[in-house]
Design a protein around this motif. Structure first.
Motif, short mmCIF file in Angstrom:
data_model
loop_
_atom_site.label_atom_id
_atom_site.label_comp_id
_atom_site.label_asym_id
_atom_site.label_seq_id
_atom_site.Cartn_x
_atom_site.Cartn_y
_atom_site.Cartn_z
N ASN A 78 -13.41 -98.25 49.71
CA ASN A 78 -12.11 -98.89 49.93
C ASN A 78 -12.30 -100.34 50.38
N ILE A 79 -11.39 -101.15 49.94
CA ILE A 79 -11.43 -102.59 50.23
C ILE A 79 -10.02 -103.01 50.64
N THR A 80 -9.90 -103.93 51.55
CA THR A 80 -8.56 -104.30 52.03
C THR A 80 -7.72 -104.91 50.90
N GLU A 81 -6.43 -104.78 51.06
CA GLU A 81 -5.52 -105.37 50.07
C GLU A 81 -5.62 -106.90 50.11
N SER A 83 -8.44 -108.77 50.27
CA SER A 83 -9.47 -109.14 49.28
C SER A 83 -9.01 -108.78 47.87
#
Lengths: 257, 413
Positions: A78-81, A83
C-alpha cells in the motif's frame, strides 16, 4: 500475468484502475462504498477485471491506496494517496506540477516534481470541512442535486458570504441565508467560494506551482473548479475522470514493482 | 519491518516521577506548604532548596494525558466554561481541581495537595498568566509572576539575564515571606551543581544519538523526562542520565538501535502527543523510522549551570530556552540538529491548543526543509486532548513522509 491493478479505497467510493504491462489503461471502475470497506474493494476490482475481459489470475501486482489502503488484504503493497495522486497526475499530464485533490472526506494539495514524485504536500485537518461530504450535506440542506451544484453556481452573479466551513455551522448559516430570501444559486456559489478560500490557504502553504491539476470527486464540480481558477489566477486542468487519479497512480506503482 | 527497542534505563524516569509524587504527598502530610508552579520549571531549584514540595502543573497534565486519565478533567473544565481550544494542559489541570469525589476515581494520579502559593512565568506563553490567575482565584493563594523578556537578539542576553536575576531575588523574598523559611544558599548551590552534572550526562547521551543506528529515540528521552520535570537538581536526575548514557554506549558498541531495522532518521518539532505516546512510537518503529532528535525534548535547562552563581544559572536557562528565541534562531537550531543527527525528514507537531508553539511552525518547517533539502510534514494533534487526533490522518502523513524520503533516495541513486 497480463495486467496490474491500483485500488483506491476512499471514504465514500472505491476505485480500481487496470493497466497492461506496457502501461496502457485497460479499464477502470468506481463503486460507491458508503464507508471504507473490504467488500467494496473486492467488488470494484472484480468489475474492472470484467470490463477488461480478463480473469483474476491475469492480474499480477496490486497496489492499494486511499484511507482504506491497509484493508486491501489482496494487495501486494500500500502507498499513500498523496504519492499515488502525484504519480497518476504525472502519467496523465506530465507537465503538471501541482495537484489539488478534494475527495470525500479530505483535501490535499500536492507539489509534484518532473518525475511525478511528491515534492511537498498539505492536507486538511481531521475535520471534513470543505470536502465532498460537506457538499453532500449542503446539497441535502438546500434540496439541490449534488451533481447539479457546479453548473447551478455558474449562473450566480452575487455569491452569498458563507463564513464557516464547519458542516454544522455552515448548514445553519445557509438555512439563515435561505430564510432571508437569498437565492439558492447564490448560496451554492458562496459555498464553493468558501471551499476555494480554504484550498487556497493550503496551496499558499505549499507554494503555488502551475500547471495545476484537480483530482478527486469534487473536481467534477465546475463551480469549485472555476472559483479555484479565479482565486489562484491560473487555469485548473481536470482530467476526463478525476476520481481515478489515485487508483491510476497506484497501478503505475504496481507496474514498477 | 522495524520494531521498538526501548532503553530500559529510561524507565528510571517513570519511577522517579512516581517517587516524586509520593514525596510531594508526604511533604503535605507533614504540614509543609505546597507550591504549584506553572511554566516556571526552571525556578524549582529555589523552591527545593527551601525544603518546600512543589508541583509542576504542566508536567502533571502531561503525565495524566500519557496515562489516559485526562478525559474527565477535560470534560469538567469544559462544563465549567473552558473552551475546547484553551490549552489542554490548563483544562486538564484546572479540570482536576474541579473534580467531584465520584470523578476522582477516574483520575487516579490526581492525588495532589492543594497549593499554598503559586509561581508562574509569562515567558514563552501567555496562557500561564491566565491559568495562574485561575489557580489564585480558585484557592485564594498568593502568586508570584516572573516576567521573562523575549530574546530578540543575542546581544540583549546579558541585559535580559540581569533583569531576570533581579526578579529571582524578588521571588526569593516572596518565597521566604510566604513560607517563613530562610533560603539555604549552600543547598541551592548544591542543587545547581547536581543539575550541571545531569546536563553533562544528558549532553553525552545526546551525542551518542549521532550514531547510526541511534541507540535512543525521543520516546526514550520522553520516558526519562521525570529527570527534568521532577528530579532536576536531585541525584536521581544524574543517575537517570548516567544509566541512559551507559546503556547507549553498550548499544553503540553492539551497533544496536533503539528501532530495530532503522531505515529512516527523523527529527521532531514541538511537544509530544502524550495520549498517543506508545502507539505513535510503535507506528514509527514499525516502518523503520527512528525519531533521533527534538528541539523540545532536549530544550529544558539548555545552558550549562554554574554552581558559583545559582541565580544567574536559573536566569540563563529561562532566557536561553529555545521557545524564547526568535524564528531565525529556531530555524538555525533545528537545522543544526537535523544536520548533526543526520536526519532524513522532519515531523512538525502542530498542537491544536498551543498557539504559542505553532504560530511560526510553517515558516520553520519550510526553511529547514529547503535549507537541508529534506522533506517535512505536519501532524495536527495535541499534547493532551486526544479528540484532536485522527489516526488515519496521521498514518497517511507519516507514510507520505517516508515515501518522500524513499523517492529522494531513488532520485539520488
Amino acid at each position: 500475468m497480463k495486467a496490474v491493478a491500483g485500488v483506491d479505497i476512499g471514504s465514500l467510493t472505491a476505485k480500481t484502475v487496470l493497466l497492461d504491462l506496457q502501461g496502457q489503461l485497460l479499464s477502470y471502475s468506481i463503486v460507491a462504498a458508503g464507508m471504507v470497506n473490504r467488500k467494496a474493494a473486492r467488488k470494484c476490482l472484480t468489475q474492472a477485471i470484467r470490463k477488461a475481459r480478463l480473469r483474476t489470475s491475469d492480474i499480477g501486482s496490486i497496489v492499494s491506496t486511499g484511507y482504506g489502503r491497509s484493508l486491501v488484504k489482496f494487495g501486494d503493497r500500500n502507498i499513500t494517496e498523496i504519492s499515488c495522486h502525484a504519480r497518476g497526475a504525472h502519467w496523465l499530464m506530465p507537465h503538471v506540477r501541482m495537484v489539488i485533490d478534494i475527495g470525500g472526506q479530505d483535501s490535499k494539495v500536492i507539489s509534484v516534481d518532473s518525475e511525478g514524485r511528491v515534492a511537498n504536500f498539505a492536507m486538511n485537518d481531521k475535520c471534513a470541512a470543505g470536502t465532498g461530504r460537506f457538499l453532500e450535506v449542503m446539497s441535502q440542506a438546500l434540496a439541490v442535486d449534488l451533481a447539479a451544484m457546479g453548473t447551478l453556481s455558474l449562473t450566480s452573479t452575487n455569491p452569498a458570504q458563507v463564513s464557516s466551513l464547519c458542516t454544522v455551522f455552515a448548514e445553519s448559516e445557509i438555512i439563515s441565508l435561505a430564510a432571508r430570501g437569498c437565492p439558492t444559486v447564490d448560496i451554492v456559489a458562496g459555498l464553493h467560494e468558501a471551499i476555494g478560500r480554504r484550498v487556497v490557504s493550503m496551496v499558499k502553504g505549499v507554494g503555488i506551482h502551475p500547471p495545476v491539476m484537480m483530482s478527486g470527486g469534487v473536481a467534477k464540480n465546475q463551480g469549485v473548479v472555476k472559483v479555484l481558477s479565479q482565486l489562484l489566477k491560473t487555469d485548473i486542468l481536470v482530467p476526463p475522470e478525476p476520481q481515478i487519479v489515485g487508483a491510476l497512480g497506484a497501478a503505475i506503482f504496481a507496474l514498477e514493482e | 519491518m522495524g520494531q521498538t527497542n526501548p532503553l530500559r534505563s529510561a524507565r528510571l524516569g517513570s519511577r522517579a516521577t512516581d517517587q516524586f509524587y509520593e514525596d510531594l504527598r508526604q511533604g503535605a502530610r507533614e504540614g509543609k506548604p505546597v507550591c504549584w508552579i506553572l511554566g516556571a520549571l526552571i525556578t524549582t531549584p529555589m523552591v527545593t532548596s527551601l525544603g518546600i514540595p512543589w508541583v509542576f502543573a504542566d508536567a502533571l497534565a502531561a503525565h495524566l494525558a500519557a496515562r489516559h486519565q485526562q478525559k474527565r478533567p477535560e470534560e469538567v473544565a469544559e462544563e465549567k466554561g473552558y473552551l475546547r481550544e484553551t490549552c489542554s494542559y490548563t483544562r486538564i489541570h484546572m479540570g482536576c481541581t474541579l473534580l467531584s469525589e465520584e470523578d476522582r476515581s477516574k483520575v487516579l494520579d490526581w492525588q495532589v495537595p492543594n497549593p499554598d502559593f503559586v509561581i508562574i512565568t509569562d515567558g514563552c506563553c501567555s496562557e500561564w498568566v491566565e491559568w495562574g490567575d485561575d489557580v489564585r482565584k480558585r484557592f485564594k493563594v498568593p502568586i508570584f509572576t516572573l516576567h521573562v523578556p523575549f530574546l530578540w537578539n543575542d546581544k540583549d542576553r546579558d541585559e535580559a539575564t540581569n533583569y531576570v536575576v533581579g526578579q529571582l531575588k524578588e521571588m526569593n523574598t516572596f518565597l521566604e515571606d510566604t513560607t517563613r523559611r530562610k533560603q539555604d544558599w549552600i543547598k541551592l548551590a548544591e542543587i545547581i551543581n547536581m543539575g550541571r552534572q545531569a546536563q553533562d550526562m544528558r549532553a553525552a547521551g545526546q551525542q551518542l544519538c549521532r550514531n547510526i543506528p541511534a541507540p535512543a529515540t525521543i520516546f526514550d528521552w520522553a520516558t526519562a523526562l521525570g529527570a527534568v520535570f521532577n528530579s532536576w537538581g536531585k541525584p536521581q536526575s544524574v543517575e537517570i542520565y548516567k544509566s541512559m548514557k551507559q546503556e547507549m554506549e553498550e548499544r553503540v558498541a553492539r551497533k544496536e538501535g533503539a528501532v530495530v531495522g532503522e531505515k529512516y532518521r527523523l527529527a521532531w518539532d514541538g511537544m509530544i502527543v502524550w495520549p498517543e505516546f506508545g502507539p505513535l512510537s510503535k507506528k514509527l518503529a514499525s516502518r523503520g523510522a527512528n525519531v533521533v532528535t527534538s528541539a523540545y525534548m532536549w530544550g529544558f535547562f539548555p545552558t550549562l549551570m554554574d554552581p558559583t552563581d545559582p541565580l544567574k544559572s536559573i536566569a540563563w536557562n529561562m532566557v536561553d530556552v529555545w521557545a524564547n528565541r526568535n524564528l531565525d534562531w529556531q530555524i538555525n537550531h533545528v537545522a543544526q540538529l537535523c544536520e548533526d543527527y543526520k536526519v532524513d525528514g522532519l515531523i512538525c507537531h502542530a498542537h491544536y491548543t498551543c498557539r504559542a508553539l505553532c504560530g511560526q511552525q510553517l515558516e520553520l518547517m519550510d526553511a529547514v526543509s529547503r535549507r537541508l533539502d529534506i522533506p517535512a510534514i505536519f501532524i495536527e494533534a495535541d499534547v493532551g486532548d486526544e479528540s484532536f487526533y485522527s489516526e488515519a490522518q496521521v498514518d497517511t502523513r507519516l507514510q507520505a513522509l517516508l515515501e518522500m524520503i524513499d523517492a529522494k533516495r531513488k532520485r539520488r541513486a
